[in-house]
Write a protein that holds these residues in place. Structure first.
Motif, PDB file in Angstrom:
ATOM      1  N   SER A 223     -19.880  -3.101 -16.237  1.00 55.26           N
ATOM      2  CA  SER A 223     -19.295  -2.411 -14.992  1.00 55.26           C
ATOM      3  C   SER A 223     -19.989  -1.562 -14.217  1.00 55.26           C
ATOM      4  CB  SER A 223     -17.917  -2.127 -15.179  1.00 55.26           C
ATOM      5  OG  SER A 223     -17.090  -3.121 -15.715  1.00 55.26           O
ATOM      6  N   GLY A 224     -20.247  -1.734 -12.977  1.00 55.81           N
ATOM      7  CA  GLY A 224     -20.931  -0.852 -12.316  1.00 55.81           C
ATOM      8  C   GLY A 224     -22.465  -0.837 -12.340  1.00 55.81           C
ATOM      9  N   SER A 225     -23.011  -1.872 -12.849  1.00 53.51           N
ATOM     10  CA  SER A 225     -24.344  -2.131 -12.855  1.00 53.51           C
ATOM     11  C   SER A 225     -25.053  -2.851 -11.555  1.00 53.51           C
ATOM     12  CB  SER A 225     -24.707  -3.091 -14.121  1.00 53.51           C
ATOM     13  OG  SER A 225     -24.202  -4.232 -14.028  1.00 53.51           O
ATOM     14  N   GLY A 226     -24.554  -3.215 -10.644  1.00 51.18           N
ATOM     15  CA  GLY A 226     -24.847  -3.819  -9.585  1.00 51.18           C
ATOM     16  C   GLY A 226     -24.855  -5.168  -9.201  1.00 51.18           C
ATOM     17  N   LYS A 227     -24.372  -5.826 -10.317  1.00 51.95           N
ATOM     18  CA  LYS A 227     -24.640  -7.471 -10.342  1.00 51.95           C
ATOM     19  C   LYS A 227     -23.629  -8.165  -9.357  1.00 51.95           C
ATOM     20  CE  LYS A 227     -21.240  -7.771 -14.279  1.00 51.95           C
ATOM     21  NZ  LYS A 227     -20.871  -6.471 -14.098  1.00 51.95           N
ATOM     22  N   THR A 228     -22.245  -7.442  -9.380  1.00 48.99           N
ATOM     23  CA  THR A 228     -21.410  -8.074  -8.091  1.00 48.99           C
ATOM     24  C   THR A 228     -21.767  -7.701  -6.788  1.00 48.99           C
ATOM     25  OG1 THR A 228     -19.623  -8.060  -9.976  1.00 48.99           O
ATOM     26  CG2 THR A 228     -19.034  -8.018  -7.589  1.00 48.99           C
ATOM     27  N   THR A 229     -22.688  -6.700  -6.719  1.00 46.70           N
ATOM     28  CA  THR A 229     -22.733  -6.120  -5.344  1.00 46.70           C
ATOM     29  C   THR A 229     -23.852  -7.146  -4.777  1.00 46.70           C
ATOM     30  OG1 THR A 229     -22.429  -3.998  -5.782  1.00 46.70           O
ATOM     31  CG2 THR A 229     -23.946  -4.182  -3.822  1.00 46.70           C
ATOM     32  N   CYS A 230     -24.838  -7.689  -5.790  1.00 45.55           N
ATOM     33  CA  CYS A 230     -25.828  -8.553  -5.362  1.00 45.55           C
ATOM     34  C   CYS A 230     -25.257  -9.880  -4.972  1.00 45.55           C
ATOM     35  CB  CYS A 230     -26.922  -8.687  -6.654  1.00 45.55           C
ATOM     36  SG  CYS A 230     -27.840  -7.284  -6.825  1.00 45.55           S
ATOM     37  N   LEU A 231     -24.089 -10.433  -5.686  1.00 47.56           N
ATOM     38  CA  LEU A 231     -23.412 -11.614  -5.350  1.00 47.56           C
ATOM     39  C   LEU A 231     -22.824 -11.347  -4.100  1.00 47.56           C
ATOM     40  CD1 LEU A 231     -22.716 -14.136  -7.137  1.00 47.56           C
ATOM     41  CD2 LEU A 231     -20.740 -13.331  -7.213  1.00 47.56           C
ATOM     42  N   MET A 232     -22.175 -10.439  -3.815  1.00 48.78           N
ATOM     43  CA  MET A 232     -21.520 -10.187  -2.358  1.00 48.78           C
ATOM     44  C   MET A 232     -22.488 -10.119  -1.314  1.00 48.78           C
ATOM     45  SD  MET A 232     -18.408 -10.737  -3.105  1.00 48.78           S
ATOM     46  CE  MET A 232     -17.735 -10.875  -4.300  1.00 48.78           C
ATOM     47  N   MET A 233     -23.696  -9.524  -1.474  1.00 44.53           N
ATOM     48  CA  MET A 233     -24.676  -9.633  -0.533  1.00 44.53           C
ATOM     49  C   MET A 233     -25.291 -11.077  -0.227  1.00 44.53           C
ATOM     50  SD  MET A 233     -26.942  -6.174  -0.887  1.00 44.53           S
ATOM     51  CE  MET A 233     -27.435  -6.310  -2.766  1.00 44.53           C
ATOM     52  N   LEU A 234     -25.380 -11.978  -1.366  1.00 46.27           N
ATOM     53  CA  LEU A 234     -25.688 -13.308  -1.184  1.00 46.27           C
ATOM     54  C   LEU A 234     -24.659 -13.945  -0.274  1.00 46.27           C
ATOM     55  CD1 LEU A 234     -27.741 -15.614  -1.661  1.00 46.27           C
ATOM     56  CD2 LEU A 234     -26.877 -15.646  -3.982  1.00 46.27           C
ATOM     57  N   ALA A 235     -23.450 -13.646  -0.496  1.00 51.89           N
ATOM     58  CA  ALA A 235     -22.205 -14.374   0.126  1.00 51.89           C
ATOM     59  C   ALA A 235     -22.124 -13.928   1.367  1.00 51.89           C
ATOM     60  CB  ALA A 235     -20.913 -14.073  -0.718  1.00 51.89           C
ATOM     61  N   GLY A 236     -22.302 -12.564   1.707  1.00 55.70           N
ATOM     62  CA  GLY A 236     -22.283 -12.162   2.996  1.00 55.70           C
ATOM     63  C   GLY A 236     -21.255 -11.277   3.267  1.00 55.70           C
ATOM     64  N   PHE A 237     -20.362 -11.028   2.069  1.00 53.76           N
ATOM     65  CA  PHE A 237     -19.637  -9.900   2.366  1.00 53.76           C
ATOM     66  C   PHE A 237     -19.993  -8.547   2.140  1.00 53.76           C
ATOM     67  CE2 PHE A 237     -17.128 -13.765   0.245  1.00 53.76           C
ATOM     68  CZ  PHE A 237     -16.720 -14.148   1.190  1.00 53.76           C
ATOM     69  N   GLU A 238     -21.305  -8.459   1.895  1.00 55.67           N
ATOM     70  CA  GLU A 238     -21.857  -7.026   1.752  1.00 55.67           C
ATOM     71  C   GLU A 238     -23.027  -7.294   2.636  1.00 55.67           C
ATOM     72  OE1 GLU A 238     -20.563  -4.256   1.073  1.00 55.67           O
ATOM     73  OE2 GLU A 238     -18.905  -4.657  -0.608  1.00 55.67           O
ATOM     74  N   THR A 239     -23.750  -6.118   3.142  1.00 55.81           N
ATOM     75  CA  THR A 239     -24.912  -6.142   3.945  1.00 55.81           C
ATOM     76  C   THR A 239     -26.040  -5.486   3.314  1.00 55.81           C
ATOM     77  OG1 THR A 239     -23.605  -5.992   6.012  1.00 55.81           O
ATOM     78  CG2 THR A 239     -26.118  -5.816   6.127  1.00 55.81           C
ATOM     79  N   ALA A 240     -27.144  -6.008   2.992  1.00 56.63           N
ATOM     80  CA  ALA A 240     -27.977  -5.070   2.373  1.00 56.63           C
ATOM     81  C   ALA A 240     -28.662  -3.957   3.370  1.00 56.63           C
ATOM     82  CB  ALA A 240     -29.433  -6.034   2.017  1.00 56.63           C
ATOM     83  N   THR A 241     -28.805  -2.826   2.433  1.00 57.43           N
ATOM     84  CA  THR A 241     -29.251  -1.702   2.911  1.00 57.43           C
ATOM     85  C   THR A 241     -30.675  -1.744   3.491  1.00 57.43           C
ATOM     86  OG1 THR A 241     -27.737  -0.352   1.806  1.00 57.43           O
ATOM     87  CG2 THR A 241     -29.218   0.954   2.955  1.00 57.43           C
ATOM     88  N   HIS A 242     -31.517  -2.396   2.561  1.00 51.80           N
ATOM     89  CA  HIS A 242     -32.983  -2.653   2.773  1.00 51.80           C
ATOM     90  C   HIS A 242     -33.309  -4.032   2.098  1.00 51.80           C
ATOM     91  CE1 HIS A 242     -37.269  -1.536   2.978  1.00 51.80           C
ATOM     92  NE2 HIS A 242     -37.337  -2.009   1.899  1.00 51.80           N
ATOM     93  N   GLY A 243     -34.261  -4.602   2.658  1.00 50.43           N
ATOM     94  CA  GLY A 243     -34.918  -6.066   2.172  1.00 50.43           C
ATOM     95  C   GLY A 243     -34.316  -6.989   2.805  1.00 50.43           C
ATOM     96  N   ASP A 244     -34.721  -8.472   2.323  1.00 56.62           N
ATOM     97  CA  ASP A 244     -34.376  -9.359   2.903  1.00 56.62           C
ATOM     98  C   ASP A 244     -33.733 -10.514   1.968  1.00 56.62           C
ATOM     99  OD1 ASP A 244     -34.792 -10.035   5.677  1.00 56.62           O
ATOM    100  OD2 ASP A 244     -36.708  -9.639   5.423  1.00 56.62           O
ATOM    101  N   ILE A 245     -32.643 -11.325   2.288  1.00 47.89           N
ATOM    102  CA  ILE A 245     -32.281 -12.361   1.453  1.00 47.89           C
ATOM    103  C   ILE A 245     -32.337 -13.749   2.205  1.00 47.89           C
ATOM    104  CG2 ILE A 245     -30.219 -13.396   0.037  1.00 47.89           C
ATOM    105  CD1 ILE A 245     -28.776 -10.417   0.276  1.00 47.89           C
TER     106      ILE A 245
END
Length: 363
Positions: free
Chosen positions: A46-68
């Protein structure tokens, strides 16, 4: 797994970072390419960043830097509903006031499918998840496992090329969870869809994935096929997170090619495969899987002595805790061969393993 058109993978995270407060990075320089048709798992505590990566791919979170990128185009500025991605969550997220069939028809209605097309696709997907007799029921009339099947069907009904799953089996009991793991894997193989799966359950990741990305502290520690990850961890975090592992603390005495001679707390020395140790005189952690250890007459060429501290009968194997090299938490898994092989607490016995099964890692 087929590579997509050209050289770019089907899904690409290109130097992606995420911060919620502008200071602390939850995800640090994440790079990952996923081939079309691949089943890839993001695994970590928990808290390692894996779900955040999934949510950025889904579009529910926005990447601070970089491209998907998805299928060659940047999706950073495309809203979630226009990305054409199927999603399955742990809490099912079914509409309680709708029947099963209405729940499944909803994503089709939003996408402008005709009534006849909707009915045809709903019938096919219900059949696919073996729920063809449940179309008229409400979610509250279904068991947890049935609700999860419907949630899976809803993610597949509009035939997306990419499906994201966030801890989808977390609410199920052990037996049903294991059954659903195989069902999801078989559906993936049958449909050829690309799946990105998030879990903290290592056995689930090993069972289902083509490749696994192990996360810790916002960084991918290792990306590999399940067998490579288990047999050949590249650092101490991966070794201890994937499966059970003996961790012997020592110091590197000599380094010759890929062999490290390690001295342990009790002054004894042993050879290990030098995978990730810093150099002569530096501390290291030697990692050995409990099932790779041999005892008594089966102990291999390289051997020392260990004293039996505890024996636990677990049906298919006996779990033996020993004192080895001054470490009292050394575990050996002894297969239950039914031949009456008996050890006793306090007994001193020969212990051995192949040098290549003992990996000298970062301390």
């Amino acid at each position: 797994m087929s590579q997509t058109q050209g050289t770019q993978p089907f899904v690409l995270f290109d130097n992606v970072q995420k911060s919620y407060d502008g200071i602390t990075l939850v995800v640090k320089s994440f790079n990952l390419g996923i081939d079309k048709g691949e089943f890839i798992t993001l695994l970590g505590p928990s808290g390692s960043g894996k779900t955040t990566c999934l949510m950025m791919l889904a579009g529910f979170e926005t990447a601070t830097h970089g491209d998907i990128f998805l299928d060659g185009r940047s999706i950073n500025n495309i809203p979630p509903h226009k990305r054409g991605i199927g999603m399955v969550f742990q809490n099912y997220a079914l509409f309680p006031h709708m029947t099963v069939a209405e729940n499944l028809a909803f994503p089709l209605e939003v996408r402008g499918f005709s009534k006849a097309e909707r009915e045809d696709k709903v019938r096919k997907v219900l059949d696919m998840v073996q729920m063809d007799k449940f179309g008229g029921r409400r979610p509250a009339q279904l068991s947890g496992g049935q609700q999860q099947r419907i949630a899976l069907a809803r993610a597949l009904v509009f035939e997306p090329s990419l499906v994201l799953m966030d801890e989808p089996l977390g609410a199920l009991d052990k037996q049903l969870r294991e059954h659903m793991q195989f069902e999801i894997k078989h559906l993936h193989e049958k449909l050829g869809i690309t799946v990105v799966y998030v879990t903290h359950d290592q056995s689930e990741a090993l069972t289902m994935s083509d490749r696994i990305a192990v996360f810790n502290d916002g960084i991918v520690q290792q990306l590999a096929k399940p067998a490579d990850l288990y047999e050949r961890p590249t650092n101490a975090f991966v070794a201890q997170f994937i499966g059970e592992n003996n961790k012997l603390k020592g110091r590197v005495k000599t380094l010759t090619g890929d062999t490290a001679l390690v001295e342990f707390a009790d002054g004894q020395q042993a050879e290990a495969l030098a995978v990730n140790c810093k150099g002569v005189g530096q501390p290291t952690l030697c990692s050995i899987r409990p099932e790779r250890v041999r005892i008594g007459s089966q102990a291999s060429l390289y051997a020392t002595e260990g004293q039996v501290i505890e024996l636990i009968y677990l049906g298919d194997h006996i779990r033996c805790r020993m004192s080895v090299y001054g470490d009292d938490s050394f575990i050996v898994k002894i297969p239950n061969a039914g031949d009456g092989t008996m050890l006793s607490v306090g007994q001193t016995i020969k212990v051995g393993w192949d040098k290549n099964d003992c990996r000298a890692l970062d301390a």
